[in-house]
Structures are given as structure tokens and as C-alpha cells.
Design a protein around this motif. Sequence first.
Motif: not given
Length: 313
Positions: A182, A291, A293-302
Motif C-alpha cells: 500500500n 476494518g 487497517y485490517i484490510g491493509k494488513i491483509y493486503l500486505e501479508t499476501k
Amino acid sequence: MRTLSLIVPCYNEEQSITIFYDAVAKVFDSINKTSDRYQPEYLFVNDGSSDKTLSILKDLQKQHPETVHYLSFSRNFGKESALACGLDASTGDLVAVMDVDLQDPPELLPKMIDLIENDGYDCVGTIQKERRGQGRIRAFLSTKFYNVIDAVSQVRIEPNARDYRLMTREMVNTITSLPEYNRFSKGIFAWVGYKTTYLKYESQPRAAGTSHWSFMQLVNYAIDGIIDFSDAPLKIATWVGGISCVLAVIAFIFVIVRALTIGGAVAGWPSLVAIILFLGGIQLFSLGILGEYIGKIYLETKHRPKYIVQEKK
């Protein structure tokens, strides 16, 4: 001779590409008028355009194979990904980021080069004095966005700063070393530091075509910028939730004391429903922020790539 890389994101800009190249070529002629100082390296990044942008870039590259290069995405990944791709591919001693619509005047390049060479700056950015061609509401919201992000972020982002800037190779290498998926380039440029100055200029009309940024895209871009560079929304949600709990406890005590002293409960279903809806709204608001922030974390961990280059030359 040194090399100056020009990163130029393109999305459905078939009308502007040739005009842009001709305008910038004239500037380089003036830069190298007395001596060959800089060889341009044009890096056009085709961000999944659906018009003739790619075919025009191919023709331009055939005409100028030594200086013009293009990278074409497999789909539209967005301007931030296009900027990241251009920075990754650049090889110049100096690197400039420019828009192809010529709202970023290339005539500033000689001054920007002098400031880096003679005054020791690592980066020369640009600021629009006025936002001509924008509606009053959009211009107002844009100004307020910079006020908000400066208030909540740990780094200062100059109001009305453009992506248009010239950077040293050292600064570009630092930026490209950042692994995040991001990206908010204006914030990244400020976050890495380095000695930076800004040039102000009058806003320029587009050379051709129309802007592809809708109002909602700009709103989402602003939200992404705030979330990427500040945890203030989470703190706001925490404070709002805490204050709501305190008010609820006070109201509960008030109801008990009133029932013991006066007798009977206070009638009023509408007020009760309003309170429930209010508290429920606060909860959903807070969950929405969390949500994001969690969405950003989710995209980073992919660990997905920021872009996919399908074709390049």
C-alpha cells in the motif's frame, strides 16, 4: 554525460504522449545547449490503458530507441503502482516524476537540476499556487485533506504538493527499498527525508484530454493516505468508544437515582431507540476504521507484486 530518467505514468493518454515528448525534448535541448549535460531516459508506464496509448508508445520508442522506453501493465494497477514501477526501472543519476498531461511544466527542470547540483538538495518538489480548473468543493476538500494529514501524521506533507519532483539516485534507491504494498507516494517522499526544497508554479491546463480521477477516487485516495501514514483514526475510535461508555454509565446512574428518589422510570421509547441507534452507529464506525487497517494488513501479508509488467521495451 549523465542520465536523467523521466517517469511518466500513462492511462488512456493517447492525445497527450506526443505533445509531452516534444515539449520535454525542447527543454533538454536548452539544458544541453552549451554542453552535453544530461541524456534523457523516458520511462513511460502504460497503466492498463484501453485506448491507443500502448501503440503510440511503441511508435515513439521505434523513433527514439536510445532514449524512449515503455513498460506496459497486464491491467490497470493505479498510478501509485505505475510510479513504483518507474522508480524500480529507472537508471538515471537524477530521476524525475512527471504527468504526461503537461500540467507539470517541464520548463522547471533546468531550475530543479541547478538546485540539486549547486545547492546540495537531494529532492526538488513542486507546489501548485492555485487549483485552477477544479470545482470549489474539490479544491476546498483537497486543502482540508492536507490540513488533516499534517495534523495526524508524523511527517509533514506540503499542501498542494505535486508528484512532480526531481530526485537524486540515492533518494530513489531508498524509496525503492521500501517493501510496502500500500503506497502513498507523497507521504513516502516526505517520510524518507533527505534535503528537500519546493518550487511554486501557476497551475497549467491539460495539454489534451480530460482527467481520469473521479471525485470518489480522490476521496478514497485521501483515505488511503491518512491510513497509510497515521494511526490517528484508531485512536479517535478508541476515544469515541471510551467517551460513549462513560456517558452510558452516567446515564445509567441517573436513571437509578431518579427511580429511587422520584419513583418510576422515565417513559420515552423514541429517546431510547435514538440512544441505541447512536451507540450502534459509533460501534459500526469504529469497526469500519478497524476494518480499513485490517484490510491493509491483509493486503500486505499476501506479498503480491505491486504491478505486473506484461510488455516492455
